[in-house]
Motif scaffolding. Structure first.
Motif, PDB file in Angstrom:
ATOM      1  N   GLY A  21       0.797  -1.147   0.118  1.00 41.31           N
ATOM      2  CA  GLY A  21      -0.124   0.011   0.039  1.00 41.31           C
ATOM      3  C   GLY A  21       0.932   1.205   0.072  1.00 41.31           C
ATOM      4  O   GLY A  21       1.136   1.882   1.024  1.00 41.31           O
ATOM      5  N   ASP A  22       1.447   1.693  -1.274  1.00 38.05           N
ATOM      6  CA  ASP A  22       2.352   2.801  -1.486  1.00 38.05           C
ATOM      7  C   ASP A  22       1.204   3.941  -1.765  1.00 38.05           C
ATOM      8  O   ASP A  22       0.626   3.890  -2.841  1.00 38.05           O
ATOM      9  CB  ASP A  22       3.247   2.523  -2.426  1.00 38.05           C
ATOM     10  N   GLN A  23       1.433   4.884  -0.611  1.00 40.51           N
ATOM     11  CA  GLN A  23       0.615   6.091  -0.743  1.00 40.51           C
ATOM     12  C   GLN A  23       0.799   6.872  -2.106  1.00 40.51           C
ATOM     13  O   GLN A  23      -0.116   7.346  -2.650  1.00 40.51           O
ATOM     14  CB  GLN A  23       0.532   6.902   0.582  1.00 40.51           C
ATOM     15  N   LEU A  24       2.207   6.975  -2.071  1.00 42.42           N
ATOM     16  CA  LEU A  24       2.448   7.798  -3.297  1.00 42.42           C
ATOM     17  C   LEU A  24       2.009   7.077  -4.742  1.00 42.42           C
ATOM     18  O   LEU A  24       1.609   7.789  -5.845  1.00 42.42           O
ATOM     19  CB  LEU A  24       3.903   8.000  -3.527  1.00 42.42           C
ATOM     20  N   GLU A  25       1.914   5.948  -4.821  1.00 44.21           N
ATOM     21  CA  GLU A  25       1.553   5.105  -6.083  1.00 44.21           C
ATOM     22  C   GLU A  25      -0.068   5.525  -6.149  1.00 44.21           C
ATOM     23  O   GLU A  25      -0.437   5.868  -7.188  1.00 44.21           O
ATOM     24  CB  GLU A  25       1.476   3.901  -5.944  1.00 44.21           C
ATOM     25  N   ALA A  26      -0.798   5.583  -5.075  1.00 44.76           N
ATOM     26  CA  ALA A  26      -2.153   6.157  -5.124  1.00 44.76           C
ATOM     27  C   ALA A  26      -2.145   7.468  -5.753  1.00 44.76           C
ATOM     28  O   ALA A  26      -3.158   7.851  -6.516  1.00 44.76           O
ATOM     29  CB  ALA A  26      -2.713   5.791  -3.852  1.00 44.76           C
ATOM     30  N   PHE A  27      -1.270   8.336  -5.104  1.00 45.86           N
ATOM     31  CA  PHE A  27      -1.479   9.555  -5.650  1.00 45.86           C
ATOM     32  C   PHE A  27      -1.077   9.581  -7.180  1.00 45.86           C
ATOM     33  O   PHE A  27      -1.969  10.413  -7.849  1.00 45.86           O
ATOM     34  CB  PHE A  27      -0.115  10.378  -5.076  1.00 45.86           C
ATOM     35  N   SER A  28      -0.072   9.080  -7.663  1.00 43.91           N
ATOM     36  CA  SER A  28       0.276   8.935  -9.134  1.00 43.91           C
ATOM     37  C   SER A  28      -0.881   8.462  -9.808  1.00 43.91           C
ATOM     38  O   SER A  28      -1.369   8.925 -11.178  1.00 43.91           O
ATOM     39  CB  SER A  28       1.238   8.103  -9.281  1.00 43.91           C
ATOM     40  N   ARG A  29      -1.890   7.406  -9.118  1.00 42.28           N
ATOM     41  CA  ARG A  29      -2.725   7.004 -10.158  1.00 42.28           C
ATOM     42  C   ARG A  29      -4.076   7.766 -10.029  1.00 42.28           C
ATOM     43  O   ARG A  29      -4.810   7.903 -11.178  1.00 42.28           O
ATOM     44  CB  ARG A  29      -3.353   5.550  -9.362  1.00 42.28           C
ATOM     45  N   THR A  30      -4.133   8.348  -9.083  1.00 44.29           N
ATOM     46  CA  THR A  30      -5.359   9.382  -8.927  1.00 44.29           C
ATOM     47  C   THR A  30      -5.298  10.792  -9.331  1.00 44.29           C
ATOM     48  O   THR A  30      -6.407  11.460  -9.920  1.00 44.29           O
ATOM     49  CB  THR A  30      -6.055   9.380  -7.570  1.00 44.29           C
ATOM     50  N   VAL A  31      -4.266  11.513  -8.982  1.00 41.14           N
ATOM     51  CA  VAL A  31      -3.963  12.914  -9.271  1.00 41.14           C
ATOM     52  C   VAL A  31      -3.139  13.038 -10.830  1.00 41.14           C
ATOM     53  O   VAL A  31      -2.026  12.361 -10.818  1.00 41.14           O
ATOM     54  CB  VAL A  31      -2.992  13.522  -8.262  1.00 41.14           C
ATOM     55  N   ASP A  32      -3.619  13.916 -11.516  1.00 39.79           N
ATOM     56  CA  ASP A  32      -2.885  14.015 -12.840  1.00 39.79           C
ATOM     57  C   ASP A  32      -2.150  15.276 -12.723  1.00 39.79           C
ATOM     58  O   ASP A  32      -2.580  16.416 -12.612  1.00 39.79           O
ATOM     59  CB  ASP A  32      -4.058  14.377 -14.036  1.00 39.79           C
ATOM     60  N   PHE A  33      -0.844  15.110 -12.393  1.00 38.38           N
ATOM     61  CA  PHE A  33       0.066  16.232 -11.921  1.00 38.38           C
ATOM     62  C   PHE A  33       0.584  16.962 -13.204  1.00 38.38           C
ATOM     63  O   PHE A  33       0.873  18.303 -13.119  1.00 38.38           O
ATOM     64  CB  PHE A  33       1.348  15.726 -11.338  1.00 38.38           C
ATOM     65  N   GLU A  34      -0.040  16.591 -14.528  1.00 37.39           N
ATOM     66  CA  GLU A  34       0.207  17.217 -15.549  1.00 37.39           C
ATOM     67  C   GLU A  34      -0.527  18.515 -15.798  1.00 37.39           C
ATOM     68  O   GLU A  34      -0.005  19.622 -16.204  1.00 37.39           O
ATOM     69  CB  GLU A  34       0.078  16.462 -16.899  1.00 37.39           C
ATOM     70  N   VAL A  35      -1.621  18.811 -14.895  1.00 36.07           N
ATOM     71  CA  VAL A  35      -2.443  19.792 -14.814  1.00 36.07           C
ATOM     72  C   VAL A  35      -1.643  20.931 -14.530  1.00 36.07           C
ATOM     73  O   VAL A  35      -2.119  22.083 -14.699  1.00 36.07           O
ATOM     74  CB  VAL A  35      -3.844  19.435 -14.115  1.00 36.07           C
ATOM     75  N   PHE A  36      -0.705  20.716 -13.531  1.00 32.09           N
ATOM     76  CA  PHE A  36      -0.084  21.869 -12.898  1.00 32.09           C
ATOM     77  C   PHE A  36       0.835  22.433 -13.877  1.00 32.09           C
ATOM     78  O   PHE A  36       1.573  23.691 -13.668  1.00 32.09           O
ATOM     79  CB  PHE A  36       0.752  21.437 -11.671  1.00 32.09           C
ATOM     80  N   ARG A  37       1.480  21.875 -14.985  1.00 37.28           N
ATOM     81  CA  ARG A  37       2.479  22.166 -15.883  1.00 37.28           C
ATOM     82  C   ARG A  37       2.375  23.740 -16.346  1.00 37.28           C
ATOM     83  O   ARG A  37       3.081  24.498 -16.135  1.00 37.28           O
ATOM     84  CB  ARG A  37       2.646  21.273 -17.023  1.00 37.28           C
ATOM     85  N   PRO A  38       1.085  24.060 -17.033  1.00 41.46           N
ATOM     86  CA  PRO A  38       0.930  25.535 -17.516  1.00 41.46           C
ATOM     87  C   PRO A  38       1.184  26.493 -16.237  1.00 41.46           C
ATOM     88  O   PRO A  38       1.987  27.492 -16.502  1.00 41.46           O
ATOM     89  CB  PRO A  38      -0.482  25.489 -17.917  1.00 41.46           C
ATOM     90  N   ASP A  39       0.812  26.328 -15.050  1.00 42.70           N
ATOM     91  CA  ASP A  39       0.971  27.366 -14.250  1.00 42.70           C
ATOM     92  C   ASP A  39       2.604  27.377 -13.655  1.00 42.70           C
ATOM     93  O   ASP A  39       2.987  28.073 -13.255  1.00 42.70           O
ATOM     94  CB  ASP A  39       0.096  26.932 -12.728  1.00 42.70           C
ATOM     95  N   LEU A  40       3.045  26.285 -13.714  1.00 37.91           N
ATOM     96  CA  LEU A  40       4.380  26.252 -13.219  1.00 37.91           C
ATOM     97  C   LEU A  40       5.407  26.932 -14.132  1.00 37.91           C
ATOM     98  O   LEU A  40       6.385  27.422 -13.992  1.00 37.91           O
ATOM     99  CB  LEU A  40       4.987  24.649 -13.115  1.00 37.91           C
ATOM    100  N   ASP A  41       5.131  26.322 -15.442  1.00 32.82           N
ATOM    101  CA  ASP A  41       6.019  27.182 -16.460  1.00 32.82           C
ATOM    102  C   ASP A  41       5.739  28.409 -16.430  1.00 32.82           C
ATOM    103  O   ASP A  41       6.790  29.294 -16.479  1.00 32.82           O
ATOM    104  CB  ASP A  41       5.357  26.720 -18.035  1.00 32.82           C
ATOM    105  N   LYS A  42       4.374  29.230 -16.234  1.00 36.74           N
ATOM    106  CA  LYS A  42       4.387  30.450 -16.395  1.00 36.74           C
ATOM    107  C   LYS A  42       5.021  31.134 -15.157  1.00 36.74           C
ATOM    108  O   LYS A  42       5.669  32.206 -15.187  1.00 36.74           O
ATOM    109  CB  LYS A  42       2.607  30.923 -16.154  1.00 36.74           C
ATOM    110  N   ALA A  43       5.048  30.457 -14.002  1.00 34.49           N
ATOM    111  CA  ALA A  43       5.505  31.005 -12.650  1.00 34.49           C
ATOM    112  C   ALA A  43       7.082  31.030 -12.998  1.00 34.49           C
ATOM    113  O   ALA A  43       7.773  32.129 -12.612  1.00 34.49           O
ATOM    114  CB  ALA A  43       5.192  30.249 -11.614  1.00 34.49           C
TER     115      ALA A  43
END
Length: 360
Positions: A21-43
């Motif tokens: 039960g790796d909590q981070l693996e659940a994070f990877s499966r459930t959260v699409d971290f790519e959605v943050f890319r435009p905001d990160l690039d802009k900042a």
């Protein structure tokens, strides 16, 4: 002679971590971290005057490092060490055993650039949009509360304290940038009141305890149905809770208009403000001065408490699970720290609700 660890040994170890039960693996499966890319690039573009050259590490990878850091309450040095040490961290970041790992300085710089660009609001709102798209709309009204967040204590003279309160930089700090960079000019002292507890000999102290506290205050509004943080604000510890209600803490997109909060938020100004904005106040009523609490108000407060207590779980979760406190100096960095804690709380809550709906 030791056997060289092969590719399959690592795969087997990762499979075992998944089984445990790796909590981070659940994070990877459930959260699409790519959605943050435009905001990160802009900042990052905003905070970096010199164009040219690829950044040494992918911004989404770096943001995931901040998530690991917040989840586990790690300093930058400890973060660098543990990414090198832990297979579960490497897998979450998509790093292989031979890949270069960002060092503590790189992590610090990345967070600092996001902080100076004021990126945290955009990142928070970006994930809030993800929650809404997944069907978690703010519903059933909202609950407001605030909690104290500790910062490293400052040893200042009375004259220095007077200067800080007046918004001035003390004279002997002005030409000493090193000293200035270590002095928190925004955190404040306040008194934290805790209910008196029965002593060992059975007697009750005559008054509640007042404990001096130094740091910041995290103000949040959660929606009653899903308990996600929807609005938030960071102030110094001495700022009053009540006045923040009128400073953008109320979520107008909630499908219901009720607002729950404790007596700190009960004021004529707040009641008028809520009425004008179309909110229905379920704020606790105060006890009348030098008179006993009327029975009907007591009953009404008790009913409100049942609902209002949900917001306590949010802070309890942030403090017990991710050990929320501020390691940095100044309100902009404290805001970044608390904002990250709020995003990570919402991510963990999202994982929990998604797991429940999958099992339903």
């Amino acid at each position: 002679m030791m056997k060289q660890a092969g590719f399959f040994d690592v795969e087997e170890r990762l499979a075992r971590l998944s089984g445990l039960g790796d909590q981070l693996e659940a994070f990877s499966r459930t959260v699409d971290f790519e959605v943050f890319r435009p905001d990160l690039d802009k900042a990052l573009a905003y905070s970096d005057g010199s164009k040219g050259g690829r950044p040494p590490f992918d911004p989404v990878l770096m943001f995931k490092i901040l998530v690991i850091q917040t989840l586990n309450n790690l300093s930058d040095e400890r973060t660098e060490y543990l990414i090198n040490d832990r297979l579960s961290f490497m897998r979450f970041l998509g790093l292989g055993l031979s890949d270069r790992v960002p060092d503590a300085k790189t992590v610090w710089l990345f967070r600092e650039r996001l902080t100076q660009a004021g990126a945290i609001d955009g990142l928070f709102n970006r994930f809030d949009a993800t929650l809404r798209n997944a069907g978690y709309l703010p519903m059933s009204g909202q609950i407001l509360d605030a909690t104290l967040v500790a910062a490293p204590k400052q040893r200042n003279t009375n004259a220095e304290k007077a200067d800080l309160r007046a918004g001035r930089i003390p004279e002997d700090w002005q030409d000493r940038p090193a000293k200035l960079s270590h002095k928190d000019r925004h955190a404040r002292w306040t008194l934290k009141f805790t209910k008196a507890k029965r002593q060992d000999d059975g007697t009750m102290p005559s008054s509640d305890l007042a404990i001096p506290f130094f740091g910041y205050k995290s103000h949040v509004s959660i929606d009653r149905k899903y308990r996600f943080i929807r609005k938030w604000k960071t102030t110094d510890a001495a700022a009053s809770d009540g006045a923040r209600l009128r400073e953008g803490l109320l979520d107008k997109t909630n499908t219901a208009s009720s607002v729950w909060a404790d007596t700190a938020y009960r004021s004529k100004a707040n009641e008028d403000f809520m009425e004008k904005q179309g909110f229905v106040s379920k704020v606790h009523r105060k006890k009348p001065h030098l008179k006993p609490m009327p029975r009907h108000i007591q009953k009404s407060n008790a009913g409100k408490s049942v609902i209002r207590s949900r917001v306590e779980h949010v802070f309890a979760d942030q403090k017990s699970q991710t050990g929320l406190f501020v390691r940095t100096v100044g309100i902009t960095r404290a805001t970044m720290r608390i904002g990250l804690a709020n995003i990570v709380y919402n991510m963990r809550r999202f994982l929990f609700l998604e797991r429940i709906s999958a099992n339903a």
